[in-house]
Write an enzyme that holds these catalytic residues in place. Structure first.
Site, PDB file in Angstrom:
ATOM      1  N   ASP A 178       0.841  -1.179   0.000  1.00  0.00           N
ATOM      2  CA  ASP A 178       0.000   0.000   0.000  1.00  0.00           C
ATOM      3  C   ASP A 178       0.891   1.249   0.000  1.00  0.00           C
ATOM      4  O   ASP A 178       1.863   1.332   0.752  1.00  0.00           O
ATOM      5  CB  ASP A 178      -0.878  -0.028   1.246  1.00  0.00           C
TER       6      ASP A 178
ATOM      7  N   GLU B  82       1.571   0.267  -4.902  1.00  0.00           N
ATOM      8  CA  GLU B  82       1.118   1.562  -5.381  1.00  0.00           C
ATOM      9  C   GLU B  82       2.308   2.522  -5.418  1.00  0.00           C
ATOM     10  O   GLU B  82       2.796   2.949  -4.377  1.00  0.00           O
ATOM     11  CB  GLU B  82       0.048   2.132  -4.458  1.00  0.00           C
TER      12      GLU B  82
END
Length: 862
Positions: A468, A505
């Protein structure tokens, strides 16, 4: 904030540490603007205080004189701390022993009439990290005897609170590690650490009672850590040791289903409802569907966070349910979201992006959260997925914590205050990630990331990790994870670490943006590393607009821009045509795997590279090789693909045509070079009733409806006001329209057509080329240029021709260079589920490929 302020005030008012919890202290100075970056150097902001006067570091035992260093920071220091490059530098006149002592108390910096706090992570790393990085933390076992170790270099005292008694711990001065070794009967006992430490957030010395950041097991609601050996055979389900996984798939070929554990079975009453054991029921509708996807070519299931997180009551008896008959309410009502919102903080639902303990399975997904049984059930889940032909990816969130400072959900910051969290220049905690940001650039936070990932890979046989907000990590930290995994071998560790895939990400934003603090793990920087980043380029091009548009109706390639316009104000037809052709260029770059150096003719007729194509001011192409970029059309963030198309397609679009556009949008990812990800249920037209941020929207809005007779989730009320109210005027008429609630026909047709595409993608080697040169040689867009058809992308790939016709008309695509070549519809589609694609045709005399409206057709040379 009021709750935290009250907590801090209460802590400061308590008696001294010898008899209670905290020393009374004078309020700390506002902020911490000076940074002690290594043993000899303090970085001092220009203009802070009297530059000609004496500069000092004040500590509990006196002060250190600071001597100005002409020229400021050295070149090496500016490289290590680029955001401090303009600071003045001062030499610290102290010995290492004196510094270690000073760091265990209050620190302030003064110059003239200015006093400020001091940031200390750099000097802590300089003094302790070399030794501490070699230590083993958490419970470790030798001949059945456990040793417990925690890094707390600034603590004055650390004691182990073990099952109702207190055990002293010994400090190693070189590493700052406190440890104690116990007897065999410690195994299974609950424990915490009592850490007596100066905490700037509390304004004095406190004794924090904290769980172990390296916990291997927990009691319910994370109240205590448990002395647990993950190698204990009692925690291994039958067959665990010799578990056979499906064959590893290289990242460039990975086809990934992104899945939230509770979404998978939260609405079911059967075995394992909302938890790990749901994946052990091979006859459940969800597992049957995952198995059909695996048979078609899906290789991985990506689980949204399954580590211990902060927001869900773990005992089912403590979990609330909405007190309303939700199913009886109108499809466009605001009452569902209101009712769900009343219990959102106490229900069983959250995405889990609020980490509490990074290396323990989440307890709310276990049948009994109180103890290490969650370890056994997590392993059973991995077994169940393997039995269905799928490998397991974990979504990991090391970039922030659930809380910082003295909050009761803060673990790391209450053990080493001011170290694990990333601090801004004024000493406040960075929050650009939504929460209290961590600092993986600091040695021991970076080590925690590596150690945690290795534990999941070794002890839980996790096959991949999705990071993340990976751009908030240093590139070096993610490469250290890769190196540690690569060192794992089946003979020594029970897993082949080289087969574990990594992606994340790579967004570039916040206080770390543009490599301002370190070289980030962003899209551009990770190119060539073998670690993929999500690519938003083709995603936006196919969906239309962007994820934060005020008007959700803005169209793209896969939603009717120019070729099937809706009623939204989107400019003149000529302007729409121009945007559509640019979207087609973005999709072409995406089909190459987002290669920066791939050369092709764009829609304007120019010879360009992927990096020359503009994406909102950034290069569309940034990858060095296939596998650097991960393609997707939807994920858990933002509206589902079905919901996005509900907003964007003309209102009168028939359900069958909506399903066809869904498949076409998914194809832009599935048929690209490199890995692709799809949100679970998207192939079945999954809706969240237009909710763009369903992280806390409960089962009502999030559950996957495996039985098409139950609908697809559309029309379950207006989505929660928290993130959607501004779009309610657009949403209300759509939700009230029964034609938009997909029935079994469109659902089953879309799912079957997508599986046919998966079979083609995973059996045709041309879709999995290994190098950029191979892609350049094998892949082309022969009709690209000023005369290309708006709404159609045609790709020539080896002995294949792929035509993506997003228009509402049948289209002919004539490739004169292929005239005379023997092409036919791919056998999978020729005998597949979609009757419309079976009408696609090829005329060899002219090299013309004819494809029905809203259809993806793959032709193969005979």
């Amino acid at each position: 904030m009021k709750r935290l302020a009250a907590l801090v005030a209460a802590v400061i008012a308590l008696p001294a540490a010898g008899t209670g919890t905290a020393h009374a202290a004078t309020p700390p100075p506002a902020g911490a603007k000076v940074q002690w970056i290594d043993r000899t150097t303090v970085a001092w902001p220009k203009g802070l205080g009297d530059p000609a006067g004496p500069h000092r570091l004040l500590h509990d035992g006196g002060s250190f004189t600071l001597t100005a260093r002409p020229g400021g920071l050295t070149a090496a220091q500016r490289t290590a701390y680029p955001h401090l490059a303009g600071y003045d530098a001062y030499r610290v006149d102290a010995t290492p022993a004196q510094e270690r002592t000073a760091l265990r108390g209050a620190l302030t910096a003064t110059a003239g009439d200015v006093t400020t706090g001091v940031q200390t992570p750099g000097v802590l790393d300089d003094l302790y990290a070399a030794a501490a990085s070699k230590a083993t933390f958490g419970p470790s076992f030798r001949n059945g005897r456990p040793t417990l170790s925690v890094w707390a270099p600034t603590a004055r005292r650390v004691a182990l609170e073990l099952d109702g008694r207190t055990v002293p711990m010994r400090r190693d001065d070189a590493s700052g590690v406190w440890s104690t070794t116990g007897t065999r009967d410690w195994t299974g006992k609950p424990y915490r650490y009592a850490v007596t430490v100066h905490a700037p957030a509390a304004g004095g010395v406190v004794t924090n009672h904290v769980t172990d950041p390296y916990s291997t097991a927990l009691t319910a609601d994370s109240a205590r850590s448990l002395v647990t050996d993950l190698a204990d055979p009692a925690l291994a389900p039958a067959g665990w040791r010799n578990l056979r996984k499906p064959k590893a798939v290289p990242l460039r070929n990975a086809q990934i289903q992104e899945l939230h554990v509770r979404d998978f079975s939260g609405g079911d009453e059967g075995r394992g409802r909302g938890g790990y054991l749901a994946f052990t029921d091979g006859d459940s509708p969800g597992m049957r569907h995952l198995r059909t996807l695996a048979e078609a070519g899906t290789s991985y299931v990506h689980l949204l966070p399954v580590f211990d997180f902060a927001t869900v009551p773990e005992r089912r008896a403590d979990q609330a349910t909405p007190p309303c008959d939700l199913a009886a309410l109108p499809a466009d009502s605001d009452r569902q979201q209101d009712c769900v919102g009343r219990t959102a903080g106490r229900d069983a639902y959250n995405w889990g992006y609020d980490p509490l303990h990074y290396t323990v399975p989440e307890g709310s997904y276990a049948s009994d959260p109180d103890g290490p049984g969650r370890t056994r059930e997590f392993r059973q889940m991995v077994q169940g997925l393997a039995g269905a032909g799928l490998r397991t990816v974990m979504d990991v969130v090391y970039n922030h914590t659930a809380a910082a400072g003295q909050d009761d959900k803060s673990v790391l910051d209450r053990i080493v205050p001011g170290y694990y969290q990333r601090l801004m220049d004024d000493g406040s905690v960075a929050t650009s990630t939504c929460c209290a940001g961590t600092a993986p650039e600091h040695a021991m936070m970076g080590k925690l990331v590596v150690d945690s990932v290795v534990t999941w890979a070794k002890q839980y046989k996790v096959d991949g990790f999705r990071f993340d907000l990976m751009g908030h990590h240093p590139k070096a930290n993610i490469l250290a994870v890769r190196k540690a995994l690569d060192a794992l071998t089946p003979a020594e560790d029970g897993v082949d670490g080289k087969s574990v895939i990594l992606y994340g990400e790579g967004w570039n934003f916040g206080e770390a943006a543009n490599d301002s603090r370190f070289v980030q793990a962003t899209q551009r920087n990770m190119a060539g590393t073998g670690i993929a980043t999500f690519s938003d380029r083709a995603r936006d091009a196919v969906r239309g607009g962007g994820p934060f548009d005020a008007d959700p109706r803005l169209q793209g390639f896969g939603s009717g821009l120019f070729t099937d316009p809706n009623d939204a104000p989107q400019g003149t037809p000529a302007e729409q045509r121009g945007r559509l052709l640019h979207a087609q260029d973005l999709i072409k770059v995406g089909l190459t795997g987002n290669l920066a150096g791939y050369r092709f003719t764009d829609s304007a007729g120019r010879s360009v590279r992927g990096a020359d194509v503009d994406y909102n001011g950034s290069p569309a192409g940034y990858a060095a090789a296939p596998g650097d970029a991960l393609a997707y059309a939807d994920a858990h963030d933002n509206e589902t693909l079905y919901d996005a198309l509900a907003y964007k397609l003309p209102r009168a679009t028939a359900p069958a045509d909506r399903a066809r556009m869904q498949v076409l949008a998914m194809a832009t990812a599935a048929l690209s070079q490199g890995p692709a990800l799809s949100q679970a249920g998207t192939d079945r037209l999954r809706s969240k009733s237009l909710d763009r941020n369903s992280y806390d929207s409960g089962d009502w809005f999030n559950a996957i409806h495996w039985d098409c007779a139950d609908g697809n989730g559309f029309g379950r009320g207006l989505p929660p006001a928290r993130d959607n109210e501004a779009k309610w005027p657009y949403a209300r008429p759509l939700l009230a329209d029964p034609a938009l609630k997909a029935g079994c026909g469109p659902v089953e047709a879309a799912s079957a057509a997508y599986r046919d595409l998966l079979r083609i993608r995973t059996t045709e080697k041309a879709f999995g080329l290994a190098t950029a040169d191979a892609v350049q040689a094998a892949l082309s867009f022969p009709l690209s240029g000023p005369d290309e058809t708006p709404g159609v992308v045609t790709m020539h790939l080896g002995d294949l021709v792929v035509v993506l016709n997003a228009t509402p008309q049948r289209q002919d695509q004539r490739i004169t260079s292929l005239a005379g070549s023997p092409y036919a519809l791919h056998p999978v589609q020729a005998s597949g589920a979609d009757p419309a694609v079976r009408t696609a045709a090829y005329a060899p005399a002219t090299g013309t490929f004819t494809v029905p409206a809203r259809t993806v057709a793959v032709f193969k040379a005979g």
